[in-house]
Design a protein around this motif. Structure first.
Motif, PDB file in Angstrom:
ATOM      1  N   LEU A   1       1.074  -1.241  -0.010  1.00 14.69           N
ATOM      2  CA  LEU A   1       0.126  -0.228   0.138  1.00 14.69           C
ATOM      3  C   LEU A   1       1.241   1.026  -0.047  1.00 14.69           C
ATOM      4  O   LEU A   1       1.372   1.147   0.686  1.00 14.69           O
ATOM      5  CB  LEU A   1      -0.868  -0.241   1.216  1.00 14.69           C
ATOM      6  CG  LEU A   1      -2.009  -0.943   1.196  1.00 14.69           C
ATOM      7  CD1 LEU A   1      -2.621  -1.107   2.429  1.00 14.69           C
ATOM      8  CD2 LEU A   1      -3.007  -1.621  -0.075  1.00 14.69           C
TER       9      LEU A   1
ATOM     10  N   GLU B   1      -7.259  -2.165   2.104  1.00 19.32           N
ATOM     11  CA  GLU B   1      -7.421  -1.112   1.083  1.00 19.32           C
ATOM     12  C   GLU B   1      -8.448  -0.955   0.417  1.00 19.32           C
ATOM     13  O   GLU B   1      -9.596  -1.733   0.746  1.00 19.32           O
ATOM     14  CB  GLU B   1      -5.940  -1.720  -0.220  1.00 19.32           C
ATOM     15  CG  GLU B   1      -6.605  -0.942  -1.580  1.00 19.32           C
ATOM     16  CD  GLU B   1      -5.593  -1.428  -2.483  1.00 19.32           C
ATOM     17  OE1 GLU B   1      -5.668  -0.677  -4.025  1.00 19.32           O
ATOM     18  OE2 GLU B   1      -4.442  -2.052  -2.264  1.00 19.32           O
TER      19      GLU B   1
ATOM     20  N   ALA C   1      -6.092   3.758   0.468  1.00 22.14           N
ATOM     21  CA  ALA C   1      -5.469   3.131   2.184  1.00 22.14           C
ATOM     22  C   ALA C   1      -6.286   4.111   3.254  1.00 22.14           C
ATOM     23  O   ALA C   1      -6.471   4.649   2.899  1.00 22.14           O
ATOM     24  CB  ALA C   1      -3.803   3.448   2.915  1.00 22.14           C
TER      25      ALA C   1
END
Length: 504
Positions: A363, A415, A424
């Protein structure tokens, strides 16, 4: 919109500046135009001369190849016969000179126009250059100026001769000069007309400034008038609106400064009172003094934290915070920051438990690492305080007497997709007293606290976190916790398209 005729007198210097500006622009345009025209005229004249020389050269070549001596009917036997017969057939332009001959007799015959000179009047150096076989170019004669010429070779059975074609530039240059002077005179006349017109219309151009100055003067004389009237000419109304916008911005900035000063006074009043009391009455025995000094130190630390929060909050509200954006793996960063926070608050029986669930990698966001950690710490500190109160209770509860789930602060990183883009989401959840629905927006205001908070804090943590989230292009929201107990603070930040990020 009502339009009024400009009033007042315009200063001569103001009108002169307008006229000078208009004349300057007009003169520059005319100069560029004149230069372009003169260069074009000269290029046309030179091109015409080169074309004439080329045509004459072609005619000589064709006549040398196909011409016949009228007396014999055969090709010309000598250069003298060729030159004499060829020149008899030619009609020269006023600026042309043509002559021919041999090496022994350079000039056997010649013809010239009324603007060209005969060969014998040319300077010796000029004649010598023209008589060079197969030469071509432009030279300057001391008397007759620039001359372009071409020396053409003629070959006969008896000997080799030449025909010279020359074009004098003087008349063409005089014509270009005359045209230039005429255009310059027209340009000066146009500038004079432009100056007169500019002087007449300058009152229209500057009229709105007179209106503006009169309105400002009236506003300064009447201290109760805070805004300029926006009715009048279109130009004046535009100036008045812009001026009023600036005044409104200045008022807002002054109001923010006033509120900031009030907030500082309000926030520092309690800790400074404690510090002052401790210094004046530190206690009688050693134990009391140590306790008093410990309280003074704690309040001093609190004051420093308050000042830091107030400064960062003020800078955020004025968009005066510099962010250092780098690729950051959000999951790794949250796990690392949560571990550092846990070490500052050990997992003791009277402290909340911390449960972190974050992906090891994948992420990646381009964001400010330190500011993102600051937001997470603010949310954890807020949850740590909230979990000490049971839902619906104003009294602190003993965390050693509740279930592990009730005293757990959970941090989750996942996510999600928003409008087709990856984000995120970091969730910090507690099972404490919660925040009433009507207060979930208000607690993001400076010095605001939830209405059910029995021991209100300084009201700076969540506002700082919210403004930092916005500065990071993210979003911070508050929602009810699991089973309507506690609060879930949800921080969302945009991710990059390439999810091969670096570790925090």
């Amino acid at each position: 919109m009502t339009r009024s005729k400009p009033t007042g007198r315009l200063s001569a210097s103001g009108r002169a500046r307008v006229v000078a500006w208009i004349l300057g622009v007009s003169a520059l345009g005319m100069v560029l135009m004149l230069v372009s025209i003169v260069l074009t005229l000269r290029w046309v004249e030179r091109d015409a001369i080169e074309t004439s020389l080329t045509q004459e050269s072609d005619e000589v070549a064709v006549f040398a190849q196909n011409g016949r001596d009228p007396e014999t009917g055969e090709p010309f036997a000598t250069p003298e016969r060729f030159v004499g017969h060829y020149l008899e057939r030619q009609r020269v332009e006023p600026t042309e000179l043509m002559f021919g001959g041999t090496a022994a007799t350079p000039v056997i015959a010649q013809i010239h126009g009324d603007a060209a000179a005969p060969v014998e009047l040319l300077a010796p150096a000029t004649r010598q250059a023209m008589e060079q076989p197969r030469s071509r170019g432009t030279l300057v004669d001391p008397t007759h100026g620039r001359i372009s010429y071409a020396n053409l070779t003629v070959t006969t059975p008896a000997d080799t001769g030449h025909v010279v074609v020359a074009v004098f530039h003087e008349r063409n240059e005089q014509r270009v000069m005359t045209q230039t002077l005429l255009l310059s005179a027209l340009a000066l006349a146009a500038l004079a007309a432009t100056a007169a017109a500019a002087w007449l219309v300058s009152s229209r151009i500057l009229g709105h400034t007179v209106e503006f100055h009169r309105a400002v003067d009236a506003s300064l004389k009447d201290r109760g008038l805070r805004r300029l009237p926006e009715n009048g000419s279109e130009e004046y109304a535009g100036l008045a609106r812009r001026a009023n916008d600036l005044v409104r911005r200045a008022d807002r900035r002054l109001e923010e400064e006033r509120r900031f000063a009030e907030d500082v006074t309000f926030a520092l009043r309690t800790p400074l009172t404690v510090i002052e009391g401790g210094l004046r009455n530190p206690g009688g025995d050693e134990q009391e003094r140590r306790t008093s000094y410990r309280h003074i130190g704690a309040e001093a630390t609190r004051v420093r934290g308050l000042l830091e929060d107030l400064v960062i909050l003020s800078r955020l509200q004025q968009d005066d915070v510099v962010l250092e954006r780098t690729p950051v793996d959000v999951g790794v960063l949250v796990a690392t920051a949560a571990q550092a926070w846990r070490e500052r608050h050990p997992d003791a029986a009277d402290e909340p438990r911390l449960d972190v669930e974050a992906p090891a990698e994948g992420l990646t966001a381009v964001t400010d690492r330190a500011r993102l950690v600051q937001v997470l710490e603010e949310l954890l500190d807020n949850a740590r305080y909230a979990v000490r109160f049971a839902p619906g209770s104003d009294l602190p509860r003993d965390l050693t007497a509740v279930t592990p789930l009730e005293r757990t602060l959970s941090v989750r990183v996942r996510e999600e997709e928003r409008d087709g883009e990856p984000w995120a989401v970091v969730e910090v959840a507690d099972r404490g007293r919660g925040i009433p629905e009507d207060d979930r927006e208000e607690v993001f205001e400076r010095l605001a606290n939830a209405s059910n908070d029995p021991y209100p804090g300084n009201g700076l943590g969540l506002p700082v976190a919210a403004l930092l989230s916005t500065a990071l292009d993210g979003e911070l929201t508050l929602e009810p916790g699991p089973d309507a107990a506690g609060t879930v603070a949800r921080l969302a930040v945009p991710l990059t398209a390439d999810q091969d990020g670096e570790d925090a």
